[in-house]
Design a protein around this motif. Sequence first.
Motif, PDB file in Angstrom:
ATOM      1  N   ARG A 210       0.911  -1.173   0.055  1.00 25.79           N
ATOM      2  CA  ARG A 210       0.241   0.054  -0.070  1.00 25.79           C
ATOM      3  C   ARG A 210       1.008   1.326   0.002  1.00 25.79           C
ATOM      4  NH1 ARG A 210      -3.151  -1.466   5.444  1.00 25.79           N
ATOM      5  NH2 ARG A 210      -4.563   0.374   4.827  1.00 25.79           N
ATOM      6  N   SER A 211       0.278   2.133  -0.510  1.00 24.11           N
ATOM      7  CA  SER A 211       0.904   3.571  -0.684  1.00 24.11           C
ATOM      8  C   SER A 211       0.691   4.531   0.714  1.00 24.11           C
ATOM      9  CB  SER A 211       0.799   4.419  -1.942  1.00 24.11           C
ATOM     10  OG  SER A 211       1.268   3.673  -3.002  1.00 24.11           O
ATOM     11  N   ALA A 212       1.707   5.390   1.118  1.00 21.86           N
ATOM     12  CA  ALA A 212       1.265   6.283   2.298  1.00 21.86           C
ATOM     13  C   ALA A 212       1.501   7.780   1.876  1.00 21.86           C
ATOM     14  CB  ALA A 212       2.281   5.904   3.368  1.00 21.86           C
ATOM     15  N   MET A 215       2.164  11.014   4.192  1.00 17.72           N
ATOM     16  CA  MET A 215       1.492  11.135   5.338  1.00 17.72           C
ATOM     17  C   MET A 215       1.950  10.022   6.398  1.00 17.72           C
ATOM     18  SD  MET A 215      -0.607  12.018   2.940  1.00 17.72           S
ATOM     19  CE  MET A 215      -1.153  13.791   2.292  1.00 17.72           C
ATOM     20  N   GLY A 216       2.594   9.076   5.778  1.00 17.25           N
ATOM     21  CA  GLY A 216       3.478   8.229   6.517  1.00 17.25           C
ATOM     22  C   GLY A 216       2.691   6.886   7.048  1.00 17.25           C
ATOM     23  N   HIS A 217       1.256   6.804   6.716  1.00 20.62           N
ATOM     24  CA  HIS A 217       0.357   5.796   6.828  1.00 20.62           C
ATOM     25  C   HIS A 217      -0.829   5.509   5.697  1.00 20.62           C
ATOM     26  CE1 HIS A 217      -2.176   3.080   9.236  1.00 20.62           C
ATOM     27  NE2 HIS A 217      -0.924   2.739  10.129  1.00 20.62           N
ATOM     28  N   PRO A 218      -1.035   4.424   5.278  1.00 19.81           N
ATOM     29  CA  PRO A 218      -1.867   4.372   4.425  1.00 19.81           C
ATOM     30  C   PRO A 218      -3.397   4.874   4.605  1.00 19.81           C
ATOM     31  CG  PRO A 218      -0.650   2.476   4.551  1.00 19.81           C
ATOM     32  CD  PRO A 218      -0.347   3.119   5.573  1.00 19.81           C
ATOM     33  N   ILE A 219      -3.878   4.481   5.911  1.00 15.42           N
ATOM     34  CA  ILE A 219      -4.999   4.881   6.330  1.00 15.42           C
ATOM     35  C   ILE A 219      -5.402   6.482   6.224  1.00 15.42           C
ATOM     36  CG2 ILE A 219      -6.766   5.192   8.287  1.00 15.42           C
ATOM     37  CD1 ILE A 219      -5.810   2.375   9.271  1.00 15.42           C
ATOM     38  N   VAL A 220      -4.264   7.446   6.680  1.00 11.65           N
ATOM     39  CA  VAL A 220      -4.232   8.689   6.867  1.00 11.65           C
ATOM     40  C   VAL A 220      -4.266   9.247   5.163  1.00 11.65           C
ATOM     41  CG1 VAL A 220      -3.137  10.846   7.630  1.00 11.65           C
ATOM     42  CG2 VAL A 220      -3.363   8.749   9.066  1.00 11.65           C
ATOM     43  N   TYR A 221      -3.110   8.444   4.622  1.00 15.37           N
ATOM     44  CA  TYR A 221      -3.524   8.836   3.092  1.00 15.37           C
ATOM     45  C   TYR A 221      -4.761   8.608   2.223  1.00 15.37           C
ATOM     46  CZ  TYR A 221      -2.133   9.036  -1.787  1.00 15.37           C
ATOM     47  OH  TYR A 221      -1.879   9.214  -3.131  1.00 15.37           O
TER      48      TYR A 221
END
Length: 461
Positions: A210-212, A215-221
């Motif tokens: 997954r990509s980030a 933002m450093g985290h996929p969920i936040v992205y």
Amino acid sequence: MSHLPTLRGASRPADPAVAVVAGAAAVAVGVVAAWQPFALAAVAVVGVLAWGLWTPDRLNYTLFAVLLLVPVTADPGYPVDPVWIVLLAATAIAALGRIQRFQPYAPLPSIGMVGFAVPAACVLTGLVWWTGPKDIVIAVAPLTCYALVGWHVVAEARAGAPVVRLARAFAWVAVPVTLLAVYQRMSGTWPVLDQLAISNAFTAQAGAGRSAGTMGHPIVYGTYGMLAMCVAVGLRGRLWQVPFAAGAVGLLLSGSRSAWIGTACALGIWYLAQPRKLTRRGVGLVAASAAAGTVLVAVGPKPVRDLTDLVRARLTNVGGSSSATARYRRTEEAWSGIMDGAGSALFGLGPEAHVRFFQQIGISDGQAQAFDNSYLTLWYDFGVLALLVFVSILAVVLVKLRSLTARMLIVGFAVQIWFFDFYLWPAAAGVLLLAVGIGAAESLRPVDCRLPDPALTALRR
């Protein structure tokens, strides 16, 4: 002999002093870059930051750039955890913005200060389990920071600041961020984020393809992708389809099912608000998009097929996946603690109680040591009273702000945080804050910040 005046438009001779100073500055920059490149980078950052804070409008762009784009999972050498650097920086920027707009004769209380009710309620319920000021300060600090930023954003929107233009700008930022996300997907790495990660859990290796973004985290992205899509379709603007498509691609690359659900709910709000639910143009656009997507999936290049495989894997066995099972167990543990007695249900188990639970007991399943539900976490720590204040503010903002874009973002945010704790993710909170700013700009009556001096008014009379 007097000098002849220089004709307008004619070139003036170069001043040797300027050339000497420019040359010396260039040499100094070169020496510093060779000896201390990080020092030069720090000076450049400070210079850009000073430029960005010089005027109120640029300050607002800087504020949301810090909230939305600076990762809290990367540590280049901060003295404290990165999340506190971002939170305190955003708070300081918002406070500076209030100072820039300060009018000694203007009333300080405003509708934008309603956000302070949440940390105030948390402090009151936290006193029931008083063990010292440390836990309360740490637990309430993020909520207080968000409340102050929200106060500033609403005040700026009511003062006529171009919040809508700012939102469109950050929707367009999704375009380069999506290009970065595509590279992350193709290379299997997160450049810079991998090298500076505060934990292996925030690296591409743990991201499972997954990509980030930045933002450093996929969920936040995924939350940022939802922001770009909602702002693009809600506020439109020139070539709005470009940031909308970029947000959609980023949303898919993030692999964040919670963001997918939140975005679906947000777009559902947009659809219900349309006066004509079914149009020939809309049906044609959906049919063309579906046909193009089918062709790309069938015969498209390898990156497209890889993305399809990622989406298919994330949607396979959603209810029985390891992450879903982990959420079930966390929900059971949180609910068990909340329902332990009347006191815990009303006032929670105390500030930072969920942190102590995972430190002392924990759930050994390899997943994040959090309840992954913002509502349950708030209830577990501070009780149903604080939770009702938070939910009530979300509901009032949703109803009172007559902005479709704001409502889309608020609904999407409220749905997504059911699946993760947003309190220490400023980029996620930034989506809600921007939504409130958009709603205030489009719904509330503007207020003139330039209030006259009462003494001057009396003299005029």
